[in-house]
Design a protein around this motif. Sequence first.
Motif, PDB file in Angstrom:
ATOM      1  N   GLY A  42      37.382  45.449  37.798  1.00 32.20           N
ATOM      2  CA  GLY A  42      37.160  44.917  36.509  1.00 32.20           C
ATOM      3  C   GLY A  42      36.185  45.947  35.641  1.00 32.20           C
ATOM      4  O   GLY A  42      36.036  46.845  35.684  1.00 32.20           O
TER       5      GLY A  42
ATOM      6  N   THR B   5      33.750  33.343  35.697  1.00 30.47           N
ATOM      7  CA  THR B   5      35.078  33.133  36.334  1.00 30.47           C
ATOM      8  C   THR B   5      36.278  32.808  35.282  1.00 30.47           C
ATOM      9  O   THR B   5      36.164  31.956  34.472  1.00 30.47           O
ATOM     10  CB  THR B   5      34.834  32.022  37.467  1.00 30.47           C
ATOM     11  N   GLN B   6      37.398  33.654  35.219  1.00 28.51           N
ATOM     12  CA  GLN B   6      38.377  33.138  34.495  1.00 28.51           C
ATOM     13  C   GLN B   6      39.625  32.800  35.577  1.00 28.51           C
ATOM     14  O   GLN B   6      39.843  33.460  36.374  1.00 28.51           O
ATOM     15  CB  GLN B   6      38.923  34.456  33.673  1.00 28.51           C
ATOM     16  N   SER B   9      44.638  34.737  36.796  1.00 24.36           N
ATOM     17  CA  SER B   9      44.800  36.363  36.393  1.00 24.36           C
ATOM     18  C   SER B   9      46.221  36.535  35.291  1.00 24.36           C
ATOM     19  O   SER B   9      45.956  37.494  34.541  1.00 24.36           O
ATOM     20  CB  SER B   9      45.010  37.167  37.464  1.00 24.36           C
ATOM     21  N   HIS B  10      47.120  35.623  35.460  1.00 20.70           N
ATOM     22  CA  HIS B  10      48.100  35.859  34.583  1.00 20.70           C
ATOM     23  C   HIS B  10      48.844  34.371  34.158  1.00 20.70           C
ATOM     24  O   HIS B  10      48.856  33.385  34.945  1.00 20.70           O
ATOM     25  CB  HIS B  10      49.282  36.417  35.459  1.00 20.70           C
ATOM     26  N   CYS B  23      37.563  29.741  31.178  1.00 12.51           N
ATOM     27  CA  CYS B  23      36.817  30.366  31.282  1.00 12.51           C
ATOM     28  C   CYS B  23      35.361  29.723  31.922  1.00 12.51           C
ATOM     29  O   CYS B  23      34.977  28.655  31.159  1.00 12.51           O
ATOM     30  CB  CYS B  23      35.994  31.389  30.070  1.00 12.51           C
ATOM     31  N   GLU B  88      45.705  41.308  27.251  1.00 10.50           N
ATOM     32  CA  GLU B  88      44.659  40.710  28.451  1.00 10.50           C
ATOM     33  C   GLU B  88      43.391  40.276  27.712  1.00 10.50           C
ATOM     34  O   GLU B  88      42.879  40.819  26.534  1.00 10.50           O
ATOM     35  CB  GLU B  88      44.278  41.839  29.292  1.00 10.50           C
ATOM     36  N   LYS B 108      37.257  38.790  35.279  1.00 10.60           N
ATOM     37  CA  LYS B 108      38.282  39.563  35.645  1.00 10.60           C
ATOM     38  C   LYS B 108      39.564  39.671  34.722  1.00 10.60           C
ATOM     39  O   LYS B 108      40.268  40.673  35.067  1.00 10.60           O
ATOM     40  CB  LYS B 108      38.746  39.051  36.798  1.00 10.60           C
ATOM     41  N   GLY B 109      39.352  38.955  33.736  1.00 12.37           N
ATOM     42  CA  GLY B 109      40.564  39.206  32.751  1.00 12.37           C
ATOM     43  C   GLY B 109      41.606  38.043  33.063  1.00 12.37           C
ATOM     44  O   GLY B 109      41.902  37.905  34.195  1.00 12.37           O
ATOM     45  N   THR B 110      42.481  37.662  31.873  1.00 14.57           N
ATOM     46  CA  THR B 110      43.636  36.900  32.124  1.00 14.57           C
ATOM     47  C   THR B 110      44.772  37.820  31.251  1.00 14.57           C
ATOM     48  O   THR B 110      44.807  37.899  30.161  1.00 14.57           O
ATOM     49  CB  THR B 110      43.327  35.449  31.635  1.00 14.57           C
TER      50      THR B 110
END
Lengths: 115, 116
Positions: A42, B5-6, B9-10, B23, B88, B108-110
Amino acid sequence: GAGVSQSPSNKVTEKGKDVELRCDPISGHTALYWYRQSLGQGLEFLIYFQGNSAPDKSGLPSDRFSAERTGGSVSTLTIQRTQQEDSAVYLCASSPRGRSSYEQYFGPGTRLTVT
Amino acid sequence: AQSVTQLGSHVSVSEGALVLLRCNYSSSVPPYLFWYVQYPNQGLQLLLKYTSAATLVKGINGFEAEFKKSETSFHLTKPSAHMSDAAEYFCAVSVGSGGSNYKLTFGKGTLLTVNP
């Protein structure tokens, strides 16, 4: 006005070679950050510069990585003896000063590929 | 140390549907919280930020987020998704870590997909 610029936009290098990545922050911004974005890890903090203070290098992953900031403006991130795990997008950000409430403005990044 | 923490992821939504990106953060001191968006092959752009003023924060492109201390959450919402929202999204926390270094710690991103 001009935003944060980074060069090159893409860099392909052979394993074991040294590379230099450049960042031009927004004029007048005293704080400058480098981050690394990779699929496995990340977005990770690498190093922080604020004015003439000693940089915070706590995020650099190994002693092959170094960075400098000349004249309080342009910064160069150097990776020596590149390894395949160094492949990532390297993002630079600047901020008016090093305070948590200030937005960090990001450049478009340099995509590094180590073959 | 702080962390983010997200959940998810998708996330996939239909055009016009509600967007909810989750989040949660961990911090021993009051944090500053940010949502950034990243379009393909571009850098990060700030959507909105929480800096201990109003708990409901409005950002660009119709997004907003609510800081809930009791739930340690800072979820991002938009009432009606648009195709151009596909990107993202990263949640980040900033806490002073010595001197004036306010590095961002990212989730970590979504990846948001918007279906026609």
